[in-house]
Design an enzyme around this catalytic site. Structure first.
Site, PDB file in Angstrom:
ATOM      1  N   TYR A  15      44.376 131.119  60.811  1.00 16.44           N
ATOM      2  CA  TYR A  15      45.039 131.723  61.982  1.00 16.44           C
ATOM      3  C   TYR A  15      46.446 131.186  62.232  1.00 16.44           C
ATOM      4  CZ  TYR A  15      42.663 127.591  63.985  1.00 16.44           C
ATOM      5  OH  TYR A  15      42.178 126.326  64.215  1.00 16.44           O
ATOM      6  N   ASP A  56      42.636 118.312  54.806  1.00 10.79           N
ATOM      7  CA  ASP A  56      42.707 119.384  55.799  1.00 10.79           C
ATOM      8  C   ASP A  56      44.073 120.045  55.618  1.00 10.79           C
ATOM      9  OD1 ASP A  56      43.220 120.909  58.093  1.00 10.79           O
ATOM     10  OD2 ASP A  56      42.065 119.585  59.401  1.00 10.79           O
TER      11      ASP A  56
HETATM   12  C1  LIG Z   1      44.670 119.847  61.387  1.00 10.26           C
HETATM   13  C2  LIG Z   1      43.735 120.684  62.187  1.00 10.26           C
HETATM   14  N1  LIG Z   1      42.405 120.642  61.941  1.00 10.26           N
HETATM   15  C3  LIG Z   1      41.534 121.381  62.665  1.00 10.26           C
HETATM   16  C4  LIG Z   1      41.961 122.214  63.683  1.00 10.26           C
HETATM   17  C5  LIG Z   1      41.030 123.025  64.533  1.00 10.26           C
HETATM   18  O1  LIG Z   1      39.906 123.485  63.916  1.00 10.26           O
HETATM   19  P1  LIG Z   1      39.086 124.761  64.456  1.00 10.26           P
HETATM   20  O2  LIG Z   1      39.605 125.952  63.704  1.00 10.26           O
HETATM   21  O3  LIG Z   1      37.675 124.456  64.182  1.00 10.26           O
HETATM   22  O4  LIG Z   1      39.367 124.929  65.912  1.00 10.26           O
HETATM   23  C6  LIG Z   1      43.327 122.291  63.961  1.00 10.26           C
HETATM   24  C7  LIG Z   1      43.791 123.174  65.051  1.00 10.26           C
HETATM   25  O5  LIG Z   1      44.924 123.302  65.365  1.00 10.26           O
HETATM   26  C8  LIG Z   1      44.231 121.509  63.198  1.00 10.26           C
HETATM   27  O6  LIG Z   1      45.529 121.541  63.469  1.00 10.26           O
END
Ligand SMILES: Cc1ncc(COP(=O)(O)O)c(C=O)c1O
Length: 397
Positions: free
Chosen positions: A209, A184
């Site tokens: 974003y 991620d």
């Molecule tokens: C490491 C990480 N994964 C996932 C997400 C959130 O995912 P989504 O864009 O589906 O809200 C965040 C949101 O801050 C994040 O920091």
């Protein structure tokens, strides 16, 4: 050479604000207003449904994926945009698990973002094949990698502490154990140069974003290494990931390569904002960005620590082991952050007690870092946070 004074002028930042929260939601590229307005007026307005072909809306998720791919070291044709990061994590994990039919362990760490863990839990329940989500401390990940491991699923930079995993090393260790790796990159993409191809990553996903500045609700991206693309079966078999979406066949056939990771209709207006953001990124030297980011985080730590003894640094001191944020632990961190925001310094708070500050060289310079440190010191030295108004929690912290 990347001129950070010039890039600063490309963003709209409200008067009097020092914005240290681009790790949560990046500021608006000035060009985004015109770019989005053009899509509304000249494309949607004038072309109506013709925009899908004439304005290239349908091809955008792949085209923008390739532009974004440079920032994360992805091979051309291995990144596509769409949906949200939670969805892309689910898709990547589902594909990876299916490629490991004889293994049942998904390994992650306690620094992973909850949505990644929740998505894994939901997927495990849906599969009903006895998979197990093992969560260990970030420092214990490498030791837990073993022959039962199906997929190592990690967020490279810890959203709370800013600690950065060694992507190359952990990917190698997982591969040596016969496992696949899913990264991620939410706090990596646009924070520093990522080298997905070079490190041999299997799958990755991230959002646009935060450091990439594509705006609230901007599409996520997914990366599938070229060597896996034909084997990766899409768990979310939506029509736009079909080999021939407009043949409207009754049965699903996966599309070629990364196209199969598309699901449904792309968010055209958000893609327009992303395009404006990528226009800036196209000219950025990622090595220079990283060097500047380290200068800024080092400076902030050096200015804050001696003046704020009540704040405990939780971000690694070694710049090589952190992303582009600095976090401090403080029991009244929520109130302290509200006091800072009231004084024009915007960071954020993560439960239970973490104050986070993101440093994005595209629009933050040394002057802002110095002023932010002065204001933080003033808040802490005078206990300005100790005001009932700053203790009332909003829904988004
Ligand atoms: C490491 C990480 N994964 C996932 C997400 C959130 O995912 P989504 O864009 O589906 O809200 C965040 C949101 O801050 C994040 O920091």
């Amino acid at each position: 050479m990347t001129d950070f004074t010039a890039t600063r002028a490309l963003f709209h930042l409200p008067e009097g604000v020092i914005y240290l929260d681009g790790n949560s939601l990046g500021p608006m590229p000035r060009a985004a207003t015109d770019r989005v307005a053009r899509t509304l007026r000249d494309e949607w307005g004038e072309m109506l449904i013709g925009g899908w072909n004439r304005a290239g809306w349908m091809a955008q998720p792949r085209a923008l994926g390739d532009r974004l791919g440079r920032l994360i070291g992805a091979e051309p044709g291995s990144v596509v945009l769409g949906d949200t990061l939670s969805i892309k994590v689910y898709q990547a994990l589902a594909a990876a698990l299916e490629m490991q039919p004889d293994r049942r362990v998904i390994l992650s760490d306690s620094g992973n973002f909850p949505t990644d863990l929740y998505m894994a839990e939901g997927l495990i329940a849906g599969l009903g094949r006895g998979h197990q989500l093992v969560i260990v401390a970030p420092e214990a990940v490498e030791d837990r990698i073993g022959p039962d491991l199906a997929v190592l699923m990690l967020t490279e930079v810890d959203y709370r502490t800013g600690r950065r995993h060694d992507m190359a090393r952990l990917t190698r260790a997982a591969h040596d154990a016969g496992a696949l790796v899913l990264w991620d990159l939410a706090h990596s993409a646009g924070a520093f140069a990522v080298d997905l191809a070079g490190t041999g990553a299997d799958f990755a996903a991230g959002c646009t974003y935060k450091y990439l500045n594509a705006g609230p609700g901007a599409p996520a991206f997914i990366y599938v290494a070229p060597r896996h693309q034909d084997a990766a079966r899409p768990a979310l078999s939506g029509w736009l990931g079909h080999a021939a979406p407009f043949a409207f066949e009754p049965a699903y056939r996966p599309g070629a390569g990364i196209e199969r990771m598309r699901v449904g209709t792309p968010p055209v207006l958000q893609m327009a904002a992303l395009e404006a953001a990528l226009d800036i990124w196209d000219g950025v030297d990622m090595d220079k960005l990283r060097a500047r980011s380290i200068e800024l985080t080092e400076l902030f730590i050096a200015l804050v620590e001696p003046r704020c003894p009540d704040l405990h640094l939780v971000t690694p001191r070694d710049p090589g082991q952190r992303g582009s944020q600095v976090s401090f632990r403080f029991p009244d961190g929520y109130a302290a952050m509200q006091a800072l925001i009231a004084r024009g310094v915007i960071g954020d708070f993560r439960a239970p007690d973490i104050m986070r500050f993101g440093f994005a060289p595209l629009y933050i310079g040394e002057d802002e870092v110095r002023r932010a440190a002065d204001i933080l010191a003033e808040v802490m030295e005078n206990r300005l946070w100790d005001d009932p108004a700053y203790h009332i929690r909003a829904a988004v912290t």
